[in-house]
Design a protein around this motif. Structure first.
Motif, PDB file in Angstrom:
ATOM      1  N   THR A  57      11.533  -2.870  -9.145  1.00 43.83           N
ATOM      2  CA  THR A  57      11.775  -1.590  -8.477  1.00 43.83           C
ATOM      3  C   THR A  57      10.705  -0.555  -8.781  1.00 43.83           C
ATOM      4  O   THR A  57      10.800   0.576  -8.303  1.00 43.83           O
ATOM      5  CB  THR A  57      13.143  -1.029  -8.898  1.00 43.83           C
ATOM      6  OG1 THR A  57      13.167  -0.856 -10.319  1.00 43.83           O
ATOM      7  CG2 THR A  57      14.261  -1.981  -8.491  1.00 43.83           C
ATOM      8  N   CYS A  58       9.717  -0.913  -9.569  1.00 48.49           N
ATOM      9  CA  CYS A  58       8.679   0.041  -9.960  1.00 48.49           C
ATOM     10  C   CYS A  58       7.320  -0.529  -9.593  1.00 48.49           C
ATOM     11  O   CYS A  58       6.771  -1.381 -10.297  1.00 48.49           O
ATOM     12  CB  CYS A  58       8.761   0.327 -11.463  1.00 48.49           C
ATOM     13  SG  CYS A  58       7.583   1.571 -12.030  1.00 48.49           S
ATOM     14  N   GLY A  59       6.780  -0.060  -8.478  1.00 44.69           N
ATOM     15  CA  GLY A  59       5.503  -0.572  -8.019  1.00 44.69           C
ATOM     16  C   GLY A  59       4.341  -0.091  -8.867  1.00 44.69           C
ATOM     17  O   GLY A  59       4.311   1.061  -9.310  1.00 44.69           O
ATOM     18  N   LYS A  60       3.377  -0.972  -9.081  1.00 45.06           N
ATOM     19  CA  LYS A  60       2.185  -0.647  -9.855  1.00 45.06           C
ATOM     20  C   LYS A  60       0.958  -0.733  -8.952  1.00 45.06           C
ATOM     21  O   LYS A  60       0.781  -1.711  -8.232  1.00 45.06           O
ATOM     22  CB  LYS A  60       2.021  -1.617 -11.035  1.00 45.06           C
ATOM     23  CG  LYS A  60       3.233  -1.685 -11.968  1.00 45.06           C
ATOM     24  CD  LYS A  60       3.457  -0.366 -12.680  1.00 45.06           C
ATOM     25  CE  LYS A  60       4.628  -0.491 -13.662  1.00 45.06           C
ATOM     26  NZ  LYS A  60       4.877   0.788 -14.363  1.00 45.06           N
ATOM     27  N   LEU A  61       0.129   0.278  -9.012  1.00 42.36           N
ATOM     28  CA  LEU A  61      -1.063   0.292  -8.183  1.00 42.36           C
ATOM     29  C   LEU A  61      -2.023  -0.803  -8.627  1.00 42.36           C
ATOM     30  O   LEU A  61      -2.345  -0.941  -9.800  1.00 42.36           O
ATOM     31  CB  LEU A  61      -1.758   1.648  -8.286  1.00 42.36           C
ATOM     32  CG  LEU A  61      -3.002   1.816  -7.410  1.00 42.36           C
ATOM     33  CD1 LEU A  61      -2.642   1.788  -5.942  1.00 42.36           C
ATOM     34  CD2 LEU A  61      -3.720   3.117  -7.768  1.00 42.36           C
ATOM     35  N   LEU A  62      -2.474  -1.591  -7.678  1.00 41.38           N
ATOM     36  CA  LEU A  62      -3.446  -2.643  -7.944  1.00 41.38           C
ATOM     37  C   LEU A  62      -4.809  -2.142  -7.500  1.00 41.38           C
ATOM     38  O   LEU A  62      -5.033  -1.885  -6.315  1.00 41.38           O
ATOM     39  CB  LEU A  62      -3.072  -3.917  -7.190  1.00 41.38           C
ATOM     40  CG  LEU A  62      -3.877  -5.172  -7.518  1.00 41.38           C
ATOM     41  CD1 LEU A  62      -3.658  -5.590  -8.967  1.00 41.38           C
ATOM     42  CD2 LEU A  62      -3.482  -6.309  -6.585  1.00 41.38           C
ATOM     43  N   SER A  63      -5.706  -1.991  -8.425  1.00 43.38           N
ATOM     44  CA  SER A  63      -7.016  -1.417  -8.126  1.00 43.38           C
ATOM     45  C   SER A  63      -7.903  -2.415  -7.395  1.00 43.38           C
ATOM     46  O   SER A  63      -7.963  -3.591  -7.747  1.00 43.38           O
ATOM     47  CB  SER A  63      -7.695  -0.975  -9.425  1.00 43.38           C
ATOM     48  OG  SER A  63      -9.030  -0.598  -9.176  1.00 43.38           O
ATOM     49  N   PRO A 117       0.832  -1.175   0.000  1.00 49.08           N
ATOM     50  CA  PRO A 117       0.000   0.000   0.000  1.00 49.08           C
ATOM     51  C   PRO A 117       0.866   1.224   0.000  1.00 49.08           C
ATOM     52  O   PRO A 117       1.503   1.532   0.979  1.00 49.08           O
ATOM     53  CB  PRO A 117      -0.749  -0.059   1.298  1.00 49.08           C
ATOM     54  CG  PRO A 117       0.096  -0.874   2.137  1.00 49.08           C
ATOM     55  CD  PRO A 117       0.898  -1.759   1.264  1.00 49.08           C
ATOM     56  N   PHE A 118       0.887   1.904  -1.051  1.00 47.04           N
ATOM     57  CA  PHE A 118       1.654   3.130  -1.147  1.00 47.04           C
ATOM     58  C   PHE A 118       0.713   4.257  -1.535  1.00 47.04           C
ATOM     59  O   PHE A 118      -0.344   4.033  -2.097  1.00 47.04           O
ATOM     60  CB  PHE A 118       2.728   3.015  -2.227  1.00 47.04           C
ATOM     61  CG  PHE A 118       3.795   2.055  -1.869  1.00 47.04           C
ATOM     62  CD1 PHE A 118       4.934   2.475  -1.238  1.00 47.04           C
ATOM     63  CD2 PHE A 118       3.658   0.711  -2.159  1.00 47.04           C
ATOM     64  CE1 PHE A 118       5.922   1.569  -0.921  1.00 47.04           C
ATOM     65  CE2 PHE A 118       4.646  -0.175  -1.840  1.00 47.04           C
ATOM     66  CZ  PHE A 118       5.775   0.254  -1.220  1.00 47.04           C
ATOM     67  N   SER A 119       1.144   5.460  -1.302  1.00 44.69           N
ATOM     68  CA  SER A 119       0.347   6.591  -1.772  1.00 44.69           C
ATOM     69  C   SER A 119       0.494   6.711  -3.276  1.00 44.69           C
ATOM     70  O   SER A 119       1.456   6.249  -3.857  1.00 44.69           O
ATOM     71  CB  SER A 119       0.825   7.881  -1.109  1.00 44.69           C
ATOM     72  OG  SER A 119       2.132   8.175  -1.534  1.00 44.69           O
ATOM     73  N   ILE A 120      -0.448   7.370  -3.883  1.00 46.47           N
ATOM     74  CA  ILE A 120      -0.491   7.418  -5.327  1.00 46.47           C
ATOM     75  C   ILE A 120       0.086   8.743  -5.816  1.00 46.47           C
ATOM     76  O   ILE A 120      -0.214   9.779  -5.287  1.00 46.47           O
ATOM     77  CB  ILE A 120      -1.926   7.246  -5.778  1.00 46.47           C
ATOM     78  CG1 ILE A 120      -1.981   6.493  -7.069  1.00 46.47           C
ATOM     79  CG2 ILE A 120      -2.648   8.467  -5.866  1.00 46.47           C
ATOM     80  CD1 ILE A 120      -3.382   6.129  -7.444  1.00 46.47           C
ATOM     81  N   CYS A 121       0.959   8.715  -6.760  1.00 48.90           N
ATOM     82  CA  CYS A 121       1.529   9.907  -7.355  1.00 48.90           C
ATOM     83  C   CYS A 121       1.046   9.959  -8.793  1.00 48.90           C
ATOM     84  O   CYS A 121       1.569   9.252  -9.649  1.00 48.90           O
ATOM     85  CB  CYS A 121       3.060   9.874  -7.299  1.00 48.90           C
ATOM     86  SG  CYS A 121       3.688   9.729  -5.622  1.00 48.90           S
ATOM     87  N   ARG A 122       0.064  10.778  -9.049  1.00 46.26           N
ATOM     88  CA  ARG A 122      -0.636  10.735 -10.328  1.00 46.26           C
ATOM     89  C   ARG A 122       0.272  11.019 -11.512  1.00 46.26           C
ATOM     90  O   ARG A 122       0.042  10.523 -12.603  1.00 46.26           O
ATOM     91  CB  ARG A 122      -1.788  11.747 -10.305  1.00 46.26           C
ATOM     92  CG  ARG A 122      -2.865  11.397  -9.288  1.00 46.26           C
ATOM     93  CD  ARG A 122      -3.571  10.111  -9.652  1.00 46.26           C
ATOM     94  NE  ARG A 122      -4.610   9.792  -8.675  1.00 46.26           N
ATOM     95  CZ  ARG A 122      -5.294   8.677  -8.696  1.00 46.26           C
ATOM     96  NH1 ARG A 122      -5.042   7.771  -9.597  1.00 46.26           N
ATOM     97  NH2 ARG A 122      -6.222   8.461  -7.781  1.00 46.26           N
ATOM     98  N   GLY A 123       1.307  11.821 -11.314  1.00 42.77           N
ATOM     99  CA  GLY A 123       2.126  12.188 -12.458  1.00 42.77           C
ATOM    100  C   GLY A 123       3.269  11.230 -12.709  1.00 42.77           C
ATOM    101  O   GLY A 123       4.073  11.450 -13.608  1.00 42.77           O
ATOM    102  N   GLU A 124       3.375  10.180 -11.943  1.00 42.09           N
ATOM    103  CA  GLU A 124       4.493   9.259 -12.068  1.00 42.09           C
ATOM    104  C   GLU A 124       3.996   7.861 -12.438  1.00 42.09           C
ATOM    105  O   GLU A 124       2.894   7.464 -12.084  1.00 42.09           O
ATOM    106  CB  GLU A 124       5.278   9.200 -10.756  1.00 42.09           C
ATOM    107  CG  GLU A 124       5.873  10.526 -10.358  1.00 42.09           C
ATOM    108  CD  GLU A 124       6.641  10.420  -9.053  1.00 42.09           C
ATOM    109  OE1 GLU A 124       7.058  11.459  -8.542  1.00 42.09           O
ATOM    110  OE2 GLU A 124       6.810   9.287  -8.554  1.00 42.09           O
ATOM    111  N   GLU A 125       4.841   7.157 -13.108  1.00 38.10           N
ATOM    112  CA  GLU A 125       4.490   5.805 -13.517  1.00 38.10           C
ATOM    113  C   GLU A 125       4.632   4.827 -12.360  1.00 38.10           C
ATOM    114  O   GLU A 125       3.884   3.874 -12.254  1.00 38.10           O
ATOM    115  CB  GLU A 125       5.373   5.382 -14.689  1.00 38.10           C
ATOM    116  CG  GLU A 125       5.067   3.985 -15.209  1.00 38.10           C
ATOM    117  CD  GLU A 125       5.953   3.586 -16.355  1.00 38.10           C
ATOM    118  OE1 GLU A 125       5.856   2.409 -16.805  1.00 38.10           O
ATOM    119  OE2 GLU A 125       6.755   4.424 -16.802  1.00 38.10           O
ATOM    120  N   CYS A 126       5.593   5.060 -11.488  1.00 35.69           N
ATOM    121  CA  CYS A 126       5.852   4.167 -10.354  1.00 35.69           C
ATOM    122  C   CYS A 126       5.257   4.745  -9.083  1.00 35.69           C
ATOM    123  O   CYS A 126       5.330   5.944  -8.839  1.00 35.69           O
ATOM    124  CB  CYS A 126       7.356   3.954 -10.164  1.00 35.69           C
ATOM    125  SG  CYS A 126       8.191   3.243 -11.596  1.00 35.69           S
TER     126      CYS A 126
END
Length: 449
Positions: A56-62, A17-26
C-alpha cells in the motif's frame, strides 16, 4: 495530448507513475483536473514500485539511479501497468484494485535470456515508452532483470505504449496484455506505429469498444472480442446517461480482466471467424487445442501459450453478464424437428432446480427448423444451475396475424460446455408458439456417459 503512464510491476512488485510528494514516504497518484488536461502540466512520467512487502506504500523508482530503491528485486517477475489517456486528469478508479490483484495472484517464475535494447522507430507518443524502456534497460543491464519475466499490461493508449517499449527490446519482453487498445490515431497504421504480435514473446488483446475508442482488428497472438467487441451488456445505450455512455464499454475491458484473476470465474473463449457464427453455436469445438480445451480469457491464458504460438493469430469470442461475476454458464443446444414444413423462430430456455433458476433467450435472429435436420444453437445463462431438475422451453415467432405455429421436436439435447458434465435430453415434444412446456430431462440415448 496529455497522458500519464503507470507502473513497473514485479511479480511481487508493481511500479506506477505517480507524482512525487517530497515530504511523504509514500508516493501518491496525482489527481489532476480538466483544466490541467487542457493547458498541460509539468508533471513527468513516474515509476512507482509496489511489492508484497510494500503493498500500500508506493516507492519511487529512479530512472537514473536504479539502485536507489532497495525493495526492487530483479529476481522476481516484473509487471508494468500502464493506463491510457485521462481526459479529465483523474486517477483511474481501478488502479489500486489491479495492483492488489496482481500482487495476490502473481507466482514466482524462473526465466533465462535477455537482449540489448535498440532505439525505437515509433515516435507517435512522446516520452512514455522511453521512460519505461529506460527502466527496463537499467535493471536488465545493471541488476540482472530478465526480460522474459516482464509482463506489460496496457490499457487503451497504454497498450500501444507497451508495444513501443517491447519493440525497443526486439520482442524479448515476456508478455504484453492489451486491454481495449486505443483505436483513434492508430487505425490503419503500420505495425511500426502500433502494437503488434512481434512486440513480445506473447501478446494477448481484449476488445470491448472497437466501434468507438477501441481498435477493431487483431493485434496479438490471441485476440478476445467480448460480446462481439463493441456494445457491452449493462452499459448505457444513449448519450443521456452522461459520461458513462462514452467510457463504459471501453473501461469494461479492465473489469473483465480483473475478474479473470479469480480462478473460480474463468471464461472460456471460443475461436471463431465472426461473432454471428459464435452465437449460432458453430464454433464450440476445441479440438485444435487437444486435451487442454479452448483457452480461457485473461490472466491465465499463458497455459495455452505454446499451442497459440503454433496456431498463429487466433480470434476468439465470448459473452458476459452485465456485472461481476461476468462469466456465463454455457450449453450447446441441439434440436431436431419433424414438422413436414419448415418452421422459423427463436427459443427461450429456463433451467431450474430446488434452489434456483435461470433463463436465457436465444433470439439474436430467427432460426430455421427443418424436418430431420439438427439445428445447433449456443445457450448461455447468467448463472450455473446444477444439477438441472426441470427445463422449460418456449418457441417464439415474429408472426402476429398468422395462426399460431407448432414446433414438433423429435429430439432436444442440451450439453454443458463445462467439460465432464452429462448431456440432458428429451424426446417427442410439442411446442406451441408462446407457450411454456416444462419437463424433466433424461439421459441421452446416445450418451457416452
Amino acid at each position: 495530448m496529455m497522458f500519464r503512464i503507470t507502473h513497473c510491476l514485479l511479480t511481487a512488485m508493481i511500479v506506477m507513475p505517480f507524482s512525487i510528494c517530497r515530504g511523504e514516504e509514500c508516493e501518491q497518484i496525482t489527481d489532476l483536473s480538466l483544466k490541467d488536461s487542457l493547458r498541460g502540466t509539468s508533471l513527468e512520467v513516474r515509476l512507482i514500485l509496489y511489492t508484497r512487502e510494500n503493498r500500500t506504500c508506493g516507492k519511487l523508482l529512479s530512472h537514473d539511479d536504479p539502485f536507489a530503491t532497495p525493495t526492487f528485486n530483479p529476481a522476481r517477475p516484473c509487471t508494468f501497468l500502464i493506463h491510457g489517456y485521462r481526459p479529465t486528469g483523474s486517477p483511474p478508479i481501478w488502479m489500486t484494485t489491479m495492483v492488489e490483484s496482481i500482487l495476490r495472484r502473481n507466482r514466482r517464475q524462473r526465466h533465462r535470456g535477455g537482449l540489448e535494447p535498440r532505439s525505437s522507430q515509433r515516435q507517435l507518443l512522446p516520452g512514455g515508452e522511453e521512460h519505461t524502456a529506460r527502466c527496463c534497460q537499467h535493471h536488465t543491464l545493471h541488476r540482472g532483470l530478465n526480460l522474459s519475466s516482464i509482463h506489460m499490461i496496457g490499457v487503451s493508449l497504454g497498450a500501444h505504449i507497451s508495444g513501443f517499449t517491447g519493440a525497443n527490446f526486439k520482442g524479448a519482453i515476456g508478455r504484453i496484455t492489451a486491454l481495449d487498445p486505443a483505436g483513434p490515431s492508430f487505425r490503419g497504421k503500420s505495425e511500426d506505429e502500433r502494437l503488434d504480435p512481434s512486440d513480445a514473446q506473447f501478446v494477448d488483446a481484449l476488445h470491448t469498444d472497437m466501434d468507438a475508442f477501441g481498435y477493431r482488428d487483431s493485434l496479438g497472438h490471441i485476440d478476445y472480442y467480448a460480446n462481439g467487441g463493441s456494445d457491452q451488456p449493462g452499459c448505457p445505450k444513449t448519450i443521456f446517461s452522461g459520461s458513462k455512455y462514452f467510457k463504459c464499454d471501453h473501461q469494461r475491458s479492465v473489469f473483465l480482466y480483473l475478474d479473470s484473476m479469480n480462478q473460480s470465474r474463468q471464461i472460456t473463449a471460443y475461436p471463431c471467424s465472426d461473432y454471428s457464427d459464435f452465437l449460432d453455436g458453430k464454433c464450440l469445438s476445441c479440438e485444435r487445442f487437444n486435451s487442454s480445451g479452448c483457452p480461457v480469457f485473461g490472466y491465465d491464458v499463458t497455459e495455452w501459450k505454446d499451442v497459440l504460438l503454433k496456431l498463429g493469430q487466433t480470434t476468439t469470442f465470448f459473452t458476459t453478464n452485465q456485472k461481476e461475476p461476468f462469466c456465463k454458464s454455457g450449453y450447446k443446444l441441439e434440436i431436431v424437428s419433424w414438422n413436414s414444413e419448415v418452421r422459423w423462430g427463436s427459443i427461450t430456455i429456463t433451467l431450474k432446480n430446488s434452489a434456483e433458476e435461470t433463463e436465457t433467450r436465444i433470439d439474436h435472429k430467427s432460426f430455421k427448423f427443418e424436418q430431420y435436420t439438427e439445428t445447433t444453437l449456443l445457450a448461455q445463462f447468467e448463472q450455473d444451475v446444477y444439477p438441472v431438475q426441470k427445463i422449460t422451453l418456449k418457441y417464439v415467432t415474429a408472426s402476429v396475424f398468422t395462426p399460431r405455429y407448432k414446433l414438433r421436436v423429435l429430439r432436444f439435447r442440451l450439453t454443458p460446455l463445462k467439460r465432464g458434465l452429462r448431456p440432458m435430453c428429451r424426446y417427442d415434444l410439442l411446442l406451441e408458439e408462446n407457450k411454456d412446456v416444462t419437463f424433466r430431462p433424461i439421459p441421452c440415448h446416445d450418451s457416452n456417459f
